[in-house]
Design an enzyme around this catalytic site. Structure first.
Site, PDB file in Angstrom:
ATOM      1  N   ALA A   1      -3.378   6.106  12.572  1.00 54.11           N
ATOM      2  CA  ALA A   1      -3.255   4.772  13.165  1.00 54.11           C
ATOM      3  C   ALA A   1      -1.853   4.205  13.010  1.00 54.11           C
ATOM      4  O   ALA A   1      -1.465   3.290  13.749  1.00 54.11           O
ATOM      5  CB  ALA A   1      -4.268   3.818  12.530  1.00 54.11           C
TER       6      ALA A   1
ATOM      7  N   ALA B   1      -6.665   1.134   4.781  1.00 56.15           N
ATOM      8  CA  ALA B   1      -6.231   1.366   3.400  1.00 56.15           C
ATOM      9  C   ALA B   1      -5.780   2.816   3.320  1.00 56.15           C
ATOM     10  O   ALA B   1      -6.550   3.724   3.643  1.00 56.15           O
ATOM     11  CB  ALA B   1      -7.371   1.097   2.420  1.00 56.15           C
TER      12      ALA B   1
ATOM     13  N   TYR C   1      -4.581  -6.296  -9.320  1.00 58.93           N
ATOM     14  CA  TYR C   1      -4.826  -6.397  -7.884  1.00 58.93           C
ATOM     15  C   TYR C   1      -4.000  -7.512  -7.251  1.00 58.93           C
ATOM     16  O   TYR C   1      -2.909  -7.260  -6.741  1.00 58.93           O
ATOM     17  CB  TYR C   1      -6.330  -6.582  -7.584  1.00 58.93           C
TER      18      TYR C   1
END
Length: 404
Positions: free
Chosen positions: A116, A145, A243
């Site tokens: 992609a 991801a 994160y």
């Protein structure tokens, strides 16, 4: 024919093979779990492009869009075909199952397998939009991801990393031994150094999302009112250091800045919108790679039980907002918040209390271990109710070809 009995073999949370029948049943169950729309979709639905459609929230976006909205269009993912030694990846089988359900329900959806990030895929999508769907796109959902990305302009390969910023981070984490016994361990992750942050932003930030919009806009393929959403996550203070405040968090912040830039552009160009969708926690192939997330999600399920909102229900909600079935509501950062159930103060306080108490000896009292363990296995088509795992199954499932 290549039928055989497939037994689960794993290295940690990574399984070496996938079960085609289990993956198919997972997709069927997700489709059945989509809340019924007020009225069944009729006629030609809106044209949508779902990028990253074979796993996690991207898979939920594709299925919810097909089942609830009646979208038609294109789904893009990157999966590996079966070989003589290995099954296909789970996403390959899930895509085949999604395509079959789309066909049965009369949805004109094409499924493309490839990079992609590359311009060749973007051009292929543009050509198919022109040939099959009148050259106009109504919605684009972006959920990619990846560990690395090649810049189409320079050929430079960027690699993403999961690291804290500024100092090492030590956290509890949940692991299972070969017999499935749980252990709460301590894991220390070294901080980002060199160009780790820039590399991660180049892979997981908004650059490729914006490139997709640029490519389609340059070809005049954005319909009036075109709306796009990039799927994201913020998460708990318990996981913030690795994160949201880490290298991945820097990429997510870049994604949000990109959304605001695109929102201004699209409003002027086609009366459109661009948002990020902040989704709630889930067990996905991406999330299990983040230190501490496995423990956190297991504890979260222990607190919420069935009140934990699955991705398919969250994405049905997002589609309702994007299509105007109900009001599109965003926060000050142009983010649709589908995670409020997770980040409620009372929920986070209880999860934090259980996090403090969690040890190898006590984890069974605080976390939904059997649920979490089965959720990981279901990512690869195992532990799915109704599937006979003792029976041989065909592994050589073809990639779905477009119907005439």
């Amino acid at each position: 024919m290549s039928e055989r009995v497939i037994n689960p073999r794993s290295r940690g949370f990574l399984f070496l093979d996938s079960h085609p029948a289990g993956c198919e049943r997972v997709v069927q169950d997700m489709w059945s779990a989509v809340p019924a729309p007020p009225s069944a979709p009729e006629g030609d639905g809106p044209v949508a492009l779902v990028i990253g459609s074979s796993a996690g929230y991207g898979l939920a976006a594709a299925i919810a869009g097909l089942a609830r909205v009646g979208i038609r269009g294109i789904a893009v993912c990157f999966e590996k075909a079966p070989t003589e030694r290995r099954t296909a990846t789970a996403g390959w089988y899930r895509t085949a199952a999604t395509a079959e359900l789309a066909r049965k329900h009369g949805r004109d959806m094409l499924f493309l397998n490839g990079d992609a990030f590359g311009d060749a895929m973007k051009e292929q999508v543009s050509e198919l939009l022109a040939e099959r769907f009148g050259g106009r796109l109504d919605y684009l959902l972006y959920s990619v991801a990846a560990p690395r990305r090649t810049d189409p302009d320079t050929g430079v390969v960027y690699a993403s990393v999961l690291k804290p910023i500024g100092q090492p981070h030590r956290t509890k984490t949940l692991v299972f031994d070969g017999q499935g016994a749980p252990e709460v361990a301590e894991l220390e992750t070294a901080p980002a150094d060199g160009d780790d942050i820039e590399q991660t932003v180049a892979v997981m930030g908004g650059a490729d999302w914006e490139r997709w919009i640029d490519h389609l806009a340059d070809r005049g393929q954005l319909a009036d009112g075109f709306t796009t959403a990039a799927l994201s996550y913020i998460g708990s203070p318990l996981t913030a250091a690795i994160y949201r405040q880490g290298t991945i968090g820097a990429a997510k912040a870049h994604l949000e800045v990109t959304a605001r830039t695109l929102d201004e552009r699209l409003a002027k160009q086609v009366g459109g919108r661009a948002v990020t969708s902040v989704n709630g926690a889930a067990v996905t192939q991406s999330s299990t790679a983040v230190p501490g997330i496995a423990l956190y999600v297991g504890l979260l399920r222990g607190v919420l039980g069935d009140a934990l909102v699955p991705p398919i229900v969250q994405l049905a909600d997002l589609w309702d907002q994007l299509t105007g079935a109900r009001q599109l509501t965003v926060d000050d950062e142009s983010r649709v918040r589908l995670d409020t159930w997770e980040l409620a103060d009372s929920v986070q306080a209880e999860v934090a209390d259980r996090w403090k108490k969690a040890t190898t000896d006590t984890i069974g009292e605080h976390a939904a271990l059997s649920w979490f363990h089965d959720e990981v296995r279901r990512l690869y088509g195992f532990a799915v109710p109704g599937v006979d795992y003792a029976a041989p199954v065909e592994t050589d499932v073809p990639w779905p070809e477009p119907t005439p």
